[in-house]
Design a protein around this motif. Sequence first.
Motif, PDB file in Angstrom:
ATOM      1  N   PHE A 126       0.867  -1.177   0.000  1.00 25.65           N
ATOM      2  CA  PHE A 126       0.000   0.000   0.000  1.00 25.65           C
ATOM      3  C   PHE A 126       0.906   1.229   0.000  1.00 25.65           C
ATOM      4  N   ALA A 127       0.854   2.001  -1.080  1.00 28.15           N
ATOM      5  CA  ALA A 127       1.761   3.145  -1.239  1.00 28.15           C
ATOM      6  C   ALA A 127       0.964   4.438  -1.205  1.00 28.15           C
ATOM      7  N   VAL A 128       1.402   5.365  -0.356  1.00 33.31           N
ATOM      8  CA  VAL A 128       0.728   6.669  -0.277  1.00 33.31           C
ATOM      9  C   VAL A 128       1.531   7.669  -1.117  1.00 33.31           C
ATOM     10  N   VAL A 129       0.913   8.165  -2.171  1.00 31.51           N
ATOM     11  CA  VAL A 129       1.580   9.095  -3.087  1.00 31.51           C
ATOM     12  C   VAL A 129       0.590  10.170  -3.510  1.00 31.51           C
ATOM     13  N   VAL A 146      -1.242  -1.169  -4.265  1.00 35.89           N
ATOM     14  CA  VAL A 146      -2.453  -0.357  -4.095  1.00 35.89           C
ATOM     15  C   VAL A 146      -1.984   1.050  -3.743  1.00 35.89           C
ATOM     16  N   ALA A 147      -2.308   2.014  -4.598  1.00 37.81           N
ATOM     17  CA  ALA A 147      -1.862   3.389  -4.344  1.00 37.81           C
ATOM     18  C   ALA A 147      -2.991   4.196  -3.714  1.00 37.81           C
ATOM     19  N   VAL A 148      -2.662   4.879  -2.641  1.00 35.88           N
ATOM     20  CA  VAL A 148      -3.586   5.858  -2.065  1.00 35.88           C
ATOM     21  C   VAL A 148      -3.129   7.197  -2.629  1.00 35.88           C
ATOM     22  N   THR A 149      -3.990   7.826  -3.422  1.00 33.53           N
ATOM     23  CA  THR A 149      -3.482   8.929  -4.232  1.00 33.53           C
ATOM     24  C   THR A 149      -4.555   9.957  -4.576  1.00 33.53           C
ATOM     25  N   ASP A 150      -4.100  11.094  -5.120  1.00 31.86           N
ATOM     26  CA  ASP A 150      -5.029  12.127  -5.579  1.00 31.86           C
ATOM     27  C   ASP A 150      -4.957  12.210  -7.105  1.00 31.86           C
ATOM     28  N   GLU A 151      -5.743  13.099  -7.660  1.00 30.24           N
ATOM     29  CA  GLU A 151      -5.832  13.106  -9.123  1.00 30.24           C
ATOM     30  C   GLU A 151      -4.563  13.625  -9.795  1.00 30.24           C
ATOM     31  N   GLN A 152      -3.694  14.328  -9.034  1.00 30.69           N
ATOM     32  CA  GLN A 152      -2.483  14.889  -9.641  1.00 30.69           C
ATOM     33  C   GLN A 152      -1.408  13.854  -9.922  1.00 30.69           C
ATOM     34  N   TYR A 210      -4.418  -1.141  -8.115  1.00 31.96           N
ATOM     35  CA  TYR A 210      -5.656  -0.467  -7.689  1.00 31.96           C
ATOM     36  C   TYR A 210      -5.297   0.892  -7.109  1.00 31.96           C
ATOM     37  N   THR A 211      -6.247   1.814  -7.162  1.00 31.80           N
ATOM     38  CA  THR A 211      -6.036   3.086  -6.465  1.00 31.80           C
ATOM     39  C   THR A 211      -7.182   3.325  -5.487  1.00 31.80           C
TER      40      THR A 211
END
Length: 333
Positions: free
Chosen positions: A242-245, A270-276, A285-286
């Motif tokens: 789980f990667a926070v970017v 699995v990325a925890v991310t924003d639209e940028q 997965y995001t």
Amino acid sequence: RHELSGSVSLEELSDIDSPGSVQLVACGTSYHAALYVARLFRARGVPAQAHLASEYVTAPAPFDSDSLLIGITQSGETADTLSALREAQRRGASTLAVTNVVGSTAARECDHVVYIRAGPEIGVAATKTFSSQLATGNLLVERLCASGTKRTSESTRELIPALRDLPNQLQSVIDNSTAKSVVEEYVDYDAYFFIGRGLHRPVALEGALKFKEITYEHAEGFAAGELKHGPLALVTQRTPIFAVVTGNGERAQKTISNIKEVQARDAPVVAVTDEQSEVRRYANYTLEIPQTHPRIAPVLANTQLQLVAYHMADRMNRSIDKPRNLAKSVTVE
Ligand code: M6R
């Protein structure tokens, strides 16, 4: 009113000077909040270091007469944190408690107190109080580092609207999260790793702590850049990462490089991310968070990881509110 003045006033802190340096002591989830708050202070040019309270008492860091010792503790009753605060007081330090419980021991014993005002937290695992510790930490840093400079007031002006939007954004994360379907893909894997860089590192550590507390599965959090210094040896196709970017700056790019390293070992991401962020091109997965101030993104990202832990624990029929072997307040050292 805050947006107009560009400064923060906390009613509990009317009589405190800006510190020359800061040390923070805390345990567990509160320690992760301390790591985050220490970074905020350092970004304002104030030397700050977070310590595990249980380790601090064995070798307290030296401090100057203008140093401030901050204890972060939801309950205000954690024995390790109280011991560290008492040791610092014995040596003449000025102390500040950041706590949720009015009239708690930490609140009574410290020279100053700021309440996070999260309301009673019933579950053993700290959740809403972590979000509130991060939000309060932002206000505290704005208050204590208020030097009246243009940079300070601009930074505060951008931050306060982001904090005001935070409750609605948190609700939208809770309402729209796809964490439930994502964890379904990874039930019964060997281990679960969480990575993040900068302000997202405490979120990675906290994501792993929450996951292990309520799922009883093996989970570890790492600074993204540390993976290649050892933990990479553990990475396989049976260890989801789980990667926070968030954002698309240099830090995000570096974490994406770390993601490529684990993908080369066939680990699902699995990325925890924003639209940028362009991380979505590399992730299996995001889990999306809304756009916000870079200092607030960790709060939203953490909520996605809390939902990951919650849904996995639910899927495994764990006792989510009362995990085995754990107590809400740890009153022994
Ligand atoms: O009440 P405190 O914030 O001082 O508690 C510190 C830790 O014991 C606590 O955060 C613990 O790690 C929780 N079980 C985390 O969910």
